[in-house]
Design a protein around this motif. Sequence first.
Motif, mmCIF file in Angstrom:
data_model
loop_
_atom_site.group_PDB
_atom_site.id
_atom_site.type_symbol
_atom_site.label_atom_id
_atom_site.label_comp_id
_atom_site.label_asym_id
_atom_site.label_seq_id
_atom_site.Cartn_x
_atom_site.Cartn_y
_atom_site.Cartn_z
ATOM 1 N N LEU A 1 -7.692 22.365 25.058
ATOM 2 C CA LEU A 1 -6.782 21.893 24.026
ATOM 3 C C LEU A 1 -7.522 21.687 22.708
ATOM 4 C CD1 LEU A 1 -4.810 19.142 26.000
ATOM 5 C CD2 LEU A 1 -4.075 21.482 25.546
ATOM 6 N N THR A 2 -6.799 21.811 21.612
ATOM 7 C CA THR A 2 -7.355 21.518 20.295
ATOM 8 C C THR A 2 -6.731 20.219 19.767
ATOM 9 O OG1 THR A 2 -5.652 22.606 18.955
ATOM 10 C CG2 THR A 2 -7.404 24.006 19.868
ATOM 11 N N PRO A 3 -7.307 19.632 18.721
ATOM 12 C CA PRO A 3 -6.738 18.410 18.149
ATOM 13 C C PRO A 3 -5.305 18.582 17.650
ATOM 14 C CG PRO A 3 -9.001 18.693 17.403
ATOM 15 C CD PRO A 3 -8.618 19.955 18.125
ATOM 16 N N GLN A 4 -4.878 19.839 17.455
ATOM 17 C CA GLN A 4 -3.517 20.056 16.965
ATOM 18 C C GLN A 4 -2.479 19.509 17.936
ATOM 19 O OE1 GLN A 4 -2.779 23.773 14.961
ATOM 20 N NE2 GLN A 4 -0.749 23.971 15.869
ATOM 21 N N VAL A 5 -2.828 19.424 19.216
ATOM 22 C CA VAL A 5 -1.901 18.892 20.218
ATOM 23 C C VAL A 5 -1.535 17.445 19.902
ATOM 24 C CG1 VAL A 5 -1.667 18.310 22.671
ATOM 25 C CG2 VAL A 5 -2.713 20.468 22.001
ATOM 26 N N VAL A 6 -2.471 16.725 19.279
ATOM 27 C CA VAL A 6 -2.204 15.326 18.930
ATOM 28 C C VAL A 6 -0.989 15.228 18.013
ATOM 29 C CG1 VAL A 6 -3.164 13.264 17.840
ATOM 30 C CG2 VAL A 6 -4.635 14.748 19.206
ATOM 31 N N GLY A 7 -0.750 16.276 17.241
ATOM 32 C CA GLY A 7 0.406 16.272 16.356
ATOM 33 C C GLY A 7 1.714 16.153 17.105
ATOM 34 N N LEU A 8 1.765 16.682 18.330
ATOM 35 C CA LEU A 8 2.976 16.564 19.139
ATOM 36 C C LEU A 8 3.219 15.103 19.520
ATOM 37 C CD1 LEU A 8 2.494 19.652 21.487
ATOM 38 C CD2 LEU A 8 3.932 19.482 19.444
ATOM 39 N N ALA A 9 2.129 14.430 19.934
ATOM 40 C CA ALA A 9 2.255 13.005 20.261
ATOM 41 C C ALA A 9 2.573 12.208 19.004
ATOM 42 C CB ALA A 9 0.963 12.492 20.894
ATOM 43 N N GLY A 10 1.952 12.605 17.896
ATOM 44 C CA GLY A 10 2.201 11.901 16.645
ATOM 45 C C GLY A 10 3.647 12.012 16.211
ATOM 46 N N ALA A 11 4.249 13.166 16.448
ATOM 47 C CA ALA A 11 5.650 13.352 16.088
ATOM 48 C C ALA A 11 6.533 12.396 16.889
ATOM 49 C CB ALA A 11 6.078 14.795 16.338
ATOM 50 N N TYR A 12 6.211 12.241 18.180
ATOM 51 C CA TYR A 12 6.983 11.308 19.005
ATOM 52 C C TYR A 12 6.795 9.877 18.521
ATOM 53 C CZ TYR A 12 8.006 8.048 22.725
ATOM 54 O OH TYR A 12 8.475 6.968 23.422
ATOM 55 N N LEU A 13 5.520 9.497 18.327
ATOM 56 C CA LEU A 13 5.249 8.124 17.923
ATOM 57 C C LEU A 13 5.833 7.815 16.554
ATOM 58 C CD1 LEU A 13 1.567 7.859 19.173
ATOM 59 C CD2 LEU A 13 3.591 6.834 20.202
ATOM 60 N N GLY A 14 5.862 8.820 15.691
ATOM 61 C CA GLY A 14 6.424 8.606 14.372
ATOM 62 C C GLY A 14 7.927 8.437 14.401
ATOM 63 N N SER A 15 8.568 9.045 15.387
ATOM 64 C CA SER A 15 10.026 8.960 15.480
ATOM 65 C C SER A 15 10.484 7.861 16.427
ATOM 66 C CB SER A 15 10.601 10.306 15.959
ATOM 67 O OG SER A 15 10.143 10.606 17.271
ATOM 68 N N ALA A 16 9.562 7.339 17.220
ATOM 69 C CA ALA A 16 9.898 6.276 18.164
ATOM 70 C C ALA A 16 9.728 4.941 17.457
ATOM 71 C CB ALA A 16 8.995 6.347 19.404
ATOM 72 N N GLY A 17 10.830 4.284 17.172
ATOM 73 C CA GLY A 17 10.799 3.083 16.352
ATOM 74 C C GLY A 17 9.970 1.944 16.914
ATOM 75 N N ASN A 18 9.735 1.904 18.232
ATOM 76 C CA ASN A 18 9.022 0.780 18.820
ATOM 77 C C ASN A 18 7.508 0.915 18.770
ATOM 78 O OD1 ASN A 18 11.467 -0.402 19.508
ATOM 79 N ND2 ASN A 18 11.519 0.540 21.534
ATOM 80 N N ALA A 19 7.006 2.118 18.598
ATOM 81 C CA ALA A 19 5.567 2.356 18.707
ATOM 82 C C ALA A 19 4.739 1.532 17.717
ATOM 83 C CB ALA A 19 5.268 3.845 18.554
ATOM 84 N N PRO A 20 5.097 1.465 16.429
ATOM 85 C CA PRO A 20 4.263 0.688 15.495
ATOM 86 C C PRO A 20 4.156 -0.785 15.879
ATOM 87 C CG PRO A 20 5.713 2.168 14.294
ATOM 88 C CD PRO A 20 6.166 2.187 15.719
ATOM 89 N N ALA A 21 5.271 -1.401 16.245
ATOM 90 C CA ALA A 21 5.244 -2.816 16.618
ATOM 91 C C ALA A 21 4.418 -3.030 17.883
ATOM 92 C CB ALA A 21 6.664 -3.333 16.830
ATOM 93 N N LEU A 22 4.545 -2.134 18.844
ATOM 94 C CA LEU A 22 3.770 -2.236 20.082
ATOM 95 C C LEU A 22 2.280 -2.088 19.801
ATOM 96 C CD1 LEU A 22 6.077 -0.146 22.434
ATOM 97 C CD2 LEU A 22 5.696 -2.614 22.562
ATOM 98 N N GLN A 23 1.917 -1.168 18.903
ATOM 99 C CA GLN A 23 0.506 -0.967 18.584
ATOM 100 C C GLN A 23 -0.079 -2.195 17.892
ATOM 101 O OE1 GLN A 23 -1.518 1.789 19.445
ATOM 102 N NE2 GLN A 23 -2.993 0.192 18.914
ATOM 103 N N ILE A 24 0.656 -2.781 16.973
ATOM 104 C CA ILE A 24 0.183 -3.999 16.290
ATOM 105 C C ILE A 24 -0.062 -5.113 17.300
ATOM 106 C CG2 ILE A 24 0.893 -5.846 14.720
ATOM 107 C CD1 ILE A 24 2.330 -3.681 13.061
ATOM 108 N N THR A 25 0.849 -5.241 18.262
ATOM 109 C CA THR A 25 0.706 -6.278 19.288
ATOM 110 C C THR A 25 -0.499 -6.008 20.173
ATOM 111 O OG1 THR A 25 3.079 -6.739 19.306
ATOM 112 C CG2 THR A 25 1.828 -7.381 21.266
#
Length: 261
Positions: A80-104
């Motif tokens: 795999l290349t780092p470009q795959v991270v973009g797929l996860a990033g797209a999910y996390l960016g669109s998943a409204g709960n991820a930022p709050a969970l990460q801060i916690t």
Amino acid sequence: MTRLRETDAEKRAQSGRSPDYLEALARGLSVLTAFDGSRPQMTLSDVARAVDLPRATVRRALYTLTELGYLESDGKLFRLTPQVVGLAGAYLGSAGNAPALQITCDWLCRKLDEACSAAVLHGQEAVMVAHASPPRFMSSAPGLGFRVPAFCSALGRVLLSETGIDAATLQMRRLTPHTVIDSSELQIQLGKVAGDGYALADQEAELGFRSIAVPVRRFDGRIVAALNIGVRIERAGLPQMRSEFLPHLLRAAEELKSQVI
């Protein structure tokens, strides 16, 4: 060619899938997701065995994924290349709960000096959508998208506890000598998790590690994620997990209630 199209149609009819189902896309995704921590790089033959597809099909998928930048190869091994991270990033960016969970997770990690994760249920696995580790764990810490079996992990049992699932339908395997694989015993444990409001797994998913998890509920009480602290067994015993870590997890989950959707 006509006969081939009829055969494809027959296969779709037998599987119950819509004519809009793209078999080539499904095969390509199965090839992409075959790479993981236990199989970071593979040959064409390795991938074909992993996904149980013909070598010719896998060859085309590997070529396409390499051309798109999701894989790279030295001519024999693919990874795999780092470009795959973009797929996860797209999910996390669109998943409204991820930022709050990460801060916690970040806050709990600093507060307790232990690894903290948040996960959601996907099939029979708990998938991490937020994670923070102390500096001593950075080289070996699991990342976003890391998966653990739901049946034997604290995160997974919290997430399973509200589904009403019959434990006998879960795919269980012994990962350590401590892993519970008896469906009747697991059913009792899931009921206990629902009643207690937390789950504690002691070396069931991995030897030398124990974890404690609580549900993260939104405004209407529905579980949207699980939050946990994981430690090496020499750093905390079971009583300490309950007396020291559990109150912080419960407090954090309560604060998240107004932030998650």
